[in-house]
Scaffold this active site. Structure first.
Site, short mmCIF file in Angstrom:
data_model
loop_
_atom_site.label_atom_id
_atom_site.label_comp_id
_atom_site.label_asym_id
_atom_site.label_seq_id
_atom_site.Cartn_x
_atom_site.Cartn_y
_atom_site.Cartn_z
N GLY A 238 -2.77 -5.11 -0.07
CA GLY A 238 -2.77 -4.18 -1.18
C GLY A 238 -2.37 -4.77 -2.44
N ARG A 239 -1.09 -5.28 -2.45
CA ARG A 239 -0.67 -5.73 -3.72
C ARG A 239 -1.57 -6.69 -4.28
NH1 ARG A 239 5.32 -6.23 -0.78
NH2 ARG A 239 5.73 -4.22 -0.88
N ILE A 359 2.49 2.38 -6.92
CA ILE A 359 1.72 2.32 -5.36
C ILE A 359 1.85 0.79 -5.00
CG2 ILE A 359 0.20 4.09 -5.79
CD1 ILE A 359 -1.79 2.13 -6.29
N GLU A 360 2.27 0.43 -3.62
CA GLU A 360 2.11 -0.74 -3.01
C GLU A 360 3.35 -1.45 -3.45
OE1 GLU A 360 -0.30 0.76 -1.77
OE2 GLU A 360 -2.20 -0.31 -2.12
N GLY A 361 4.40 -0.42 -3.50
CA GLY A 361 5.78 -1.18 -4.18
C GLY A 361 6.08 -0.86 -5.61
#
Length: 382
Positions: A238-239, A359-361
């Protein structure tokens, strides 16, 4: 890096498709707060929904570098469609490719590549975001099946998903496990979330699981490996998507401000003729090139399956998401008062950019991860 003719053709094709079928309607998608089902089906038929999934399952089989460039083309036109591919293809599809059983791959991947089944990644909860190891959604085992109860929140495309990759903890032992949960099963309720700053066409919803019965064959990966293996693997993919998505929005913002500055006249001159405007354009161009270079480097490392690619991807996501916030802020500034109007795309780009820092961290969490990695790696060299 050598690019195959076939992959090059796909990038040319998706650029044309994005310009013709997505870009003109991006504003409409957001105003309607949904993506047209016919467009999703069309993208499924072309293989765009699963561009990096192996061809044996019906995907396009793009390597990490080409997939990143693919994501940039889609993301320039519509961030919500980019988000659909990120969730469906990368967070769920890629994770099934890596951790799914033979039966799970053969069942789900062909359906996902054709767009006949849409997947959602159910990790975040009302009380759990960054602290993903401590999910409150829980399960218990009864015979050869599992019972899942809990609530997930901020789940992209949950409103239209057919299958959920659910991360849940054992109600007593606490070990986290991943499950493939089908919408048609009893005890599942989704509630569409509205009033959002961005991703308005991403069908974001809250999902409630009420003693949902899940057969043992729907456990994804090892029991107890739901975070260390499944969630971590999915978030890494995702990142990588988010990093390229940030480059996409920044590039679209740059093109928008250049176009505007060449048309808008103030004090008898085009805006692009003013030194300060040229400085804004120069800085944005340089930042985008730097972010794209980081993404390409991470992609090449992912292609080689270098273990350090995870941290390179983390740095690319961290840098790109901060970069796009700076570029979109300048793009709004370059438009002056018009930058506040949804008649101009930079207003949307600005809102979408903020989401990518979360999002995603979050940027703060990724910053700590990068710092800890750097301290450890560079200390060993002394």
């Amino acid at each position: 890096m050598k690019i195959s003719v076939q992959q090059s053709d796909i990038l040319v094709e998706v650029e044309r498709f994005s310009e013709e079928r997505i870009h003109p309607y991006a504003k409409e998608f957001e105003l309607n707060e949904e993506l047209p089902s016919e467009l999703i089906r069309e993208m499924g038929e072309k293989g765009y929904l699963t561009a990096s999934i192996p061809k044996e399952y019906g995907g396009l089989g793009l390597d990490p570098v080409q997939f990143g460039l693919f994501i940039e083309q889609i993301g320039k036109s519509c961030n919500s469609i980019r988000e659909l591919i990120t969730v469906h293809n990368s967070l769920v599809g890629e994770t099934i490719v890596r951790w799914g059983t033979k039966e799970q791959k053969e069942k789900w991947l062909p359906l996902m590549t054709q767009g006949k089944r849409i997947a959602a990644f159910a990790l975040s909860e009302p009380n759990v975001g960054t602290d993903a190891r401590n999910v409150e959604t829980h399960y218990r085992k009864e015979g050869n099946q599992y019972m899942i109860t809990g609530v997930k929140k901020w789940i992209s495309f949950a409103d239209i998903a057919d299958v959920f990759l659910v991360i849940a903890a054992h109600e007593e032992e606490g070990q986290v496990t991943a499950f493939l949960v089908e919408r048609e099963w009893e005890g599942i309720k989704t509630t569409r979330m509205t009033g959002l700053l961005a991703s308005k066409a991403s069908h974001i919803a809250e999902v409630e699981f009420m003693d949902v019965v899940v057969p043992a064959e729907n456990v994804l990966g090892p029991v107890g490996g739901g975070f260390s293996y499944i969630a971590s693997y999915g978030l890494d993919h995702g990142r990588y998507n988010i990093a390229w998505g940030a480059v996409a929005i920044a590039q679209a913002s740059l093109e928008a401000m250049i176009s505007y500055s060449r048309k808008r006249t103030q004090f008898g001159k085009k805006l692009c003729e003013f030194d300060l405007m040229q400085a804004i354009i120069a800085d944005a161009t340089t930042k985008i090139h730097a972010a794209r270079a980081l993404c390409l480097h991470a992609g090449r490392m992912r292609l080689k399956r270098d273990p350090d690619s995870i941290m390179e991807t983390t740095m690319a996501k961290y840098f790109s998401s901060k970069m796009v916030m700076e570029v979109t802020t300048d793009a709004v500034q370059a438009h002056g008062g018009n930058g506040f109007s949804n008649q101009y795309p930079v207003e949307r780009f600005f809102r979408e950019a903020k989401l990518l820092e979360i999002i995603e961290g979050t940027s703060q969490v990724l910053q700590l991860m990068i710092a800890q990695h750097s301290i450890s790696k560079n200390y060993e060299k002394r």
